[in-house]
Design a protein around this motif. Sequence first.
Motif, PDB file in Angstrom:
ATOM      1  N   SER A  32       3.312 108.146 -11.428  1.00 52.63           N
ATOM      2  CA  SER A  32       3.950 107.494 -10.291  1.00 52.63           C
ATOM      3  C   SER A  32       4.529 108.535  -9.323  1.00 52.63           C
ATOM      4  N   SER A  35       1.684 110.186  -7.490  1.00 52.42           N
ATOM      5  CA  SER A  35       1.066 109.293  -6.512  1.00 52.42           C
ATOM      6  C   SER A  35       1.952 109.109  -5.277  1.00 52.42           C
ATOM      7  N   LEU A  36       3.261 108.990  -5.512  1.00 49.44           N
ATOM      8  CA  LEU A  36       4.173 108.664  -4.412  1.00 49.44           C
ATOM      9  C   LEU A  36       4.584 109.894  -3.600  1.00 49.44           C
ATOM     10  N   TYR A  37       4.820 111.026  -4.269  1.00 47.94           N
ATOM     11  CA  TYR A  37       5.350 112.201  -3.564  1.00 47.94           C
ATOM     12  C   TYR A  37       4.438 113.419  -3.568  1.00 47.94           C
ATOM     13  N   THR A  73      13.116 106.671  -7.538  1.00 43.57           N
ATOM     14  CA  THR A  73      12.237 105.809  -6.733  1.00 43.57           C
ATOM     15  C   THR A  73      10.867 105.673  -7.387  1.00 43.57           C
TER      16      THR A  73
ATOM     17  N   ARG B 139      -1.047 101.166  -0.910  1.00 44.94           N
ATOM     18  CA  ARG B 139       0.417 101.236  -0.876  1.00 44.94           C
ATOM     19  C   ARG B 139       0.892 102.071   0.322  1.00 44.94           C
ATOM     20  N   HIS B 180      17.239 102.299  -3.821  1.00 43.70           N
ATOM     21  CA  HIS B 180      16.392 103.492  -3.776  1.00 43.70           C
ATOM     22  C   HIS B 180      15.072 103.213  -3.065  1.00 43.70           C
ATOM     23  N   ILE B 181      14.544 102.001  -3.226  1.00 44.04           N
ATOM     24  CA  ILE B 181      13.323 101.656  -2.498  1.00 44.04           C
ATOM     25  C   ILE B 181      13.620 101.594  -0.999  1.00 44.04           C
TER      26      ILE B 181
END
Lengths: 108, 229
Positions: A32, A35-37, A73, B139, B180-181
Motif C-alpha cells: 500500500s 502504491s500510494l507514495y 494513510t 485510484r 489522515h485521508i
Amino acid sequence: MKKSRRRYLLFHLHREGQPVSGKHLGMALWKSLLSLYGEVHAADSKLYLLDFDEDTGVGVLQCSGSALQQIITAAVVINAVEQTSVSFEPKRTSGTIKGLNHRVPRRE
Amino acid sequence: MTVDVGVCIPDMERIGSFATLAHQIGFKGIAVTGLMNQPFSYLTDGITVYRRENLTGKGISSLRNQIERVRRNTPIVAVQVGSIDATNWAVENRRVDLLTLDPAKDHKLRETTACLASTSSIALEIQIAPLLNTSGLHRSRILKAYREALVTAVDAEMGIVLSSGATHPMGLRSPLAMMHIGMLLGIDRTLAERAVYELPTYIIERSLKRSSPEFVSPGVEIIRRGENP
C-alpha cells in the motif's frame, strides 16, 4: 545525513473473516505504501511491524518520524488482507514503545 | 459527538454490524440513506442512526419535488454534483445540507457553484469508499478529482465533510483514520479535523433545530408560548 527519529504506532486491525497473519499484514502495508507514495518514500519509511496479535488485531509498528503520516494513510486505505476485509484503526503514536502503554513480547 | 454522515447500508438487517463497528472505532452516530421513516433512532450500542436522503433528479423540478417531500423529517439532504443548472439551483437552496462529488462521473465542482454553496452554508462531502476500493491508475484519477474539488471548495471557503460511503461494515474508518485521508487529499490538519469531528455534527444539529416547532427562521425562535392578555 541527519538521523531520523523513530516513531511507534499502536493500532487495531478490525476484520471480518479469517484471522490475518502478521506476515501478510506487513506485506499489505508495504504494498500500500509503495502504491500510494512510491519507492523513494517506501525506502525512507523504515517500516517494521514490531508486534501483532492475530486474535485481537492489536499491534505496534515502527517507522521513521518523517514517514509516520504517510504510513498511517497507506495503512488506512488497505481494505483487504488475503481476502479478509479489514479496517485499520490507528490508536496512538509515541516516540517510545513504553509511551504506548503496550507490552511488546520479546522475540526468541 | 462524532457522526459518519455517509453510510450506505443495503438493508436494515445489517445495521447491527455497522453500528457495532462504528461504536468500536469511536463514532456516536451514523447517517444511512433511504432506509428510515423517522429522522433518527437510538440503537442499543449507543449509536444514533440518522436518516439521510440523496436527491437524484436531473432537472430542477424533480429536485424541488424531492426536497419538499423529504426535508421535514430528514436531518441530512444531499445533492450530487451534476448538470450546472440543477446543481446551482440546489446549492442556492438552504434546504440542502451536502453537495456530494461522485469521482466516477465527469462532473466537476465549479468555482461559481462552490461560491454559491459557501453563501448557503452547504458543505462539500467527500466519500472515501472509492479510494478504498480501487488501486493504481484508477485510484490516482479519483485522487485527482477529489484534490481538485477540495482546492476549489477551500478557495471558496466552503465547508468540507469527510464520510465513509461504506456499503459493508469494514468500509467504515475511525475518525482519526478519516482525518489522515483528508490530509492525503490535500487539506491541512485543522481543516481535516473539522471535516470529521465538527461539521457533520453541526449540520445534524442545525437540521434538527430547524425541524423543531420552535424554529421560525435562522436566528429567530419561539422561546415561550403564551396567550395574549
